[in-house]
Design an enzyme around this catalytic site. Structure first.
Site, PDB file in Angstrom:
ATOM      1  N   SER A  25     102.537  76.169  42.112  1.00  0.00           N
ATOM      2  CA  SER A  25     101.309  76.521  41.373  1.00  0.00           C
ATOM      3  C   SER A  25     101.304  75.873  39.998  1.00  0.00           C
ATOM      4  CB  SER A  25     101.225  78.043  41.187  1.00  0.00           C
ATOM      5  OG  SER A  25     101.026  78.667  42.420  1.00  0.00           O
ATOM      6  N   ARG A  29      98.970  72.625  38.339  1.00  0.00           N
ATOM      7  CA  ARG A  29      98.222  72.825  37.096  1.00  0.00           C
ATOM      8  C   ARG A  29      98.638  71.806  36.032  1.00  0.00           C
ATOM      9  NH1 ARG A  29      98.027  77.218  40.144  1.00  0.00           N
ATOM     10  NH2 ARG A  29      96.414  78.821  39.855  1.00  0.00           N
ATOM     11  N   ARG A 122      89.867  75.094  56.081  1.00  0.00           N
ATOM     12  CA  ARG A 122      89.946  76.283  55.228  1.00  0.00           C
ATOM     13  C   ARG A 122      88.667  76.488  54.418  1.00  0.00           C
ATOM     14  NH1 ARG A 122      95.555  76.290  52.200  1.00  0.00           N
ATOM     15  NH2 ARG A 122      94.805  78.364  51.634  1.00  0.00           N
ATOM     16  N   GLN A 169      93.089  80.940  42.856  1.00  0.00           N
ATOM     17  CA  GLN A 169      92.463  79.628  43.024  1.00  0.00           C
ATOM     18  C   GLN A 169      90.991  79.692  42.616  1.00  0.00           C
ATOM     19  OE1 GLN A 169      93.338  78.460  47.061  1.00  0.00           O
ATOM     20  NE2 GLN A 169      95.509  78.145  46.613  1.00  0.00           N
ATOM     21  N   ASP A 319     102.041  85.009  49.448  1.00  0.00           N
ATOM     22  CA  ASP A 319     102.769  83.848  49.974  1.00  0.00           C
ATOM     23  C   ASP A 319     104.113  84.230  50.596  1.00  0.00           C
ATOM     24  OD1 ASP A 319     100.742  82.201  49.165  1.00  0.00           O
ATOM     25  OD2 ASP A 319     101.738  81.518  47.344  1.00  0.00           O
ATOM     26  N   ARG A 350      98.087  83.110  59.271  1.00  0.00           N
ATOM     27  CA  ARG A 350      99.477  83.590  59.199  1.00  0.00           C
ATOM     28  C   ARG A 350      99.677  84.926  59.903  1.00  0.00           C
ATOM     29  NH1 ARG A 350     101.057  81.542  53.132  1.00  0.00           N
ATOM     30  NH2 ARG A 350     101.464  79.399  53.789  1.00  0.00           N
ATOM     31  N   ARG A 391     105.395  77.810  55.322  1.00  0.00           N
ATOM     32  CA  ARG A 391     106.045  79.114  55.111  1.00  0.00           C
ATOM     33  C   ARG A 391     106.451  79.770  56.445  1.00  0.00           C
ATOM     34  NH1 ARG A 391     105.843  79.355  49.659  1.00  0.00           N
ATOM     35  NH2 ARG A 391     103.880  78.764  48.682  1.00  0.00           N
TER      36      ARG A 391
HETATM   37  C1  S3P Z   1      97.818  79.798  44.414  1.00  0.00           C
HETATM   38  C2  S3P Z   1      97.169  80.962  44.658  1.00  0.00           C
HETATM   39  C3  S3P Z   1      97.296  81.716  45.909  1.00  0.00           C
HETATM   40  C4  S3P Z   1      98.499  81.266  46.722  1.00  0.00           C
HETATM   41  C5  S3P Z   1      98.647  79.791  46.774  1.00  0.00           C
HETATM   42  C6  S3P Z   1      98.771  79.207  45.378  1.00  0.00           C
HETATM   43  C7  S3P Z   1      97.595  79.113  43.123  1.00  0.00           C
HETATM   44  O1  S3P Z   1      96.115  81.521  46.669  1.00  0.00           O
HETATM   45  O2  S3P Z   1      98.412  81.788  48.026  1.00  0.00           O
HETATM   46  O3  S3P Z   1      99.818  79.435  47.505  1.00  0.00           O
HETATM   47  O4  S3P Z   1      98.385  78.233  42.759  1.00  0.00           O
HETATM   48  O5  S3P Z   1      96.619  79.465  42.450  1.00  0.00           O
HETATM   49  P1  S3P Z   1      94.803  82.443  46.413  1.00  0.00           P
HETATM   50  O6  S3P Z   1      94.614  82.480  44.975  1.00  0.00           O
HETATM   51  O7  S3P Z   1      93.679  81.783  47.111  1.00  0.00           O
HETATM   52  O8  S3P Z   1      95.153  83.768  47.022  1.00  0.00           O
END
Ligand code: S3P
Length: 434
Positions: A25, A29, A122, A169, A319, A350, A391
């Protein structure tokens, strides 16, 4: 379609891991946020995996000069982000695609975001709809819900948006759009999702405040009036990647794993808390706190785990649920996961991937629309389809420590944790087949 065989572990093990993959993550960023500065960003321990390298390639296509040396990355942003001469390929990464949607919606130009066959299935409507509502011009398959997406960037209005899903996200996409909107914007989520975006952008000088209005928490986003400060950051190890080895320690009698320099951000370590509540012994040692709290986590086996019910704080452990399912499958009693419908739209469905794989391993499982019930028992060796999901592949590789396991389609592991099997090899025998 590479395949791997994991041998049942012969004895108790003790390992220290300073090489858990860097946080996915935060690395995504870093690639994106460096574009909001006018100075050079320095990132150490960037995650050199397919997902995050795709975000870095996109930064380059948008005009950044990117230099990579080992796992250190220097990103010199362009004076102005420019229209790329090619499509922007996010690979397998939902984070890459959704966050870039927010960032690019406000940039003059034409952008096409695409990804691999899993990402193209997705849902993107969760960012496309609120972005369209503030003037973003985005289109794509299924009326903009599925990639490839086309963005014609331009001026955005400010907004007040209460998100129906707790998703970092979605939140991050909207914050990035808000930084370039016409006035102050307000975003609200019912439950705090991971907050790396807020922490990192604040650290770079952006005005992103948590405020209370009518008794409710909102995030107030002030548009940028100048470029942000550059990033100077060492990415911590990823607690979600470390968690596979936490489960390994929790399920193998006498085992102990020390995971070094992980992010200890509270929104990321909930799964460790759950594992602790199941009976594993877990210690946390905080070492520093700049953008993120960072430290070590030690997990030791304390005998038979007990069943657990996971129905809240789902966004904080979404996750880790596949790996947690392995711990649940050998715990005493029935474990339940509910309110986790989001699992259906991750890198694979999942819920069905975990349920099918556990059933193959001889575990009794009930599938719900938003989770599952797992009857703790004894795992037996099987051949598991990863469903192209990193995963799922890594969770069942860890299950293999107890009974031996064969996992098909493991190329996906490279999206987030390319050295996963090297670490697993320090515990047990691992052999690959093409
Ligand atoms: C993430 C947010 C999560 C997570 C993903 C990484 C991120 O998704 O499952 O692996 O880096 O912001 P969601 O925010 O859609 O739940």
């Amino acid at each position: 379609m590479k395949k791997v065989s994991i041998e049942k572990v012969g004895q108790a093990f003790e390992i220290e891991c300073s090489d858990i993959a860097a946080d996915k993550s935060i690395s995504h960023r870093c690639a994106m946020f460096s574009l909001l500065s006018d100075q050079v960003s320095q990132v150490s321990n960037f995650l050199m995996a397919e997902d995050t390298l795709a975000s870095l390639d996109i930064a380059q296509l948008l005009g950044a000069d990117v230099k990579v040396e080992g796992s250190s990355v220097t990103i010199t942003p362009p004076e102005q982000l420019s229209e790329p001469f090619d499509i922007l390929d996010c690979g397998n990464a939902g984070t890459g695609m959704r966050l870039y949607c927010g960032l690019l919606s406000a940039i003059e130009g034409s952008f096409v975001l695409t990804g691999d066959k899993y990402l193209r299935k997705r849902p993107m409507g969760r960012v496309v709809k609120p972005l369209r509502a503030i003037g973003a011009k985005i289109d794509g398959r299924e009326n903009g819900d599925k990639a490839p997406l086309h963005i014609r960037g331009g001026a955005l209005e400010s907004f007040e948006y209460e998100s129906p899903i707790d998703s970092a996200q979605v939140k991050s996409a909207l914050i990035l759009a808000g930084l370039n909107a016409a006035g102050k914007s307000y975003y609200r989520e019912k439950f705090l999702s991971r907050d790396h975006t807020e922490r990192m952008l604040r650290g770079m000088g952006a005005q992103i405040e948590s405020i209370k209005r009518d008794g409710k928490e909102w995030i107030e986003i002030t548009p940028l009036n100048k470029p942000l400060d550059p990033l100077e950051i060492t990415v911590p190890s990823d607690p979600s990647s470390g968690f596979f080895f936490a489960v390994a320690a929790a399920i193998v009698p006498g085992a102990k794993v020390v995971l070094k320099s992980l992010s200890l951000n509270p929104s990321r370590i909930e799964a460790y808390r759950v594992l602790e509540s199941m009976g594993a012994t877990i210690e946390y040692t905080l070492k520093e706190d700049k953008y993120e709290p960072i430290g070590d986590i030690t997990v030791s086996n304390s005998g038979q785990l007990s069943a657990v019910s996971v129905e809240s704080n789902i966004a904080w452990l979404i996750d880790e649920l596949p790996a947690l399912a392995i711990a649940m499958s050998v715990a005493k009693g029935n474990s339940v996961v509910k309110n986790a419908k989001e699992l259906r739209v991750k890198e694979s469905d999942r819920i069905s991937a975990v349920v099918n794989a556990l059933e193959k391993c001889g575990i009794v499982v009930d599938e719900y629309e938003d989770g599952y019930k797992i009857e703790g028992g004894r795992l037996k060796s099987a051949t598991i389809d990863s469903c192209g999901d990193h995963r799922v592949a890594m969770s069942f590789a860890v299950a293999g420590l107890l009974c031996g396991m064969e996992i098909e389609d493991i190329a996906c592991v490279d999206t987030s944790f390319p050295n996963f099997f090297d670490i697993l090899k320090r515990i047990t025998g691992v052999s690959f087949e093409n």
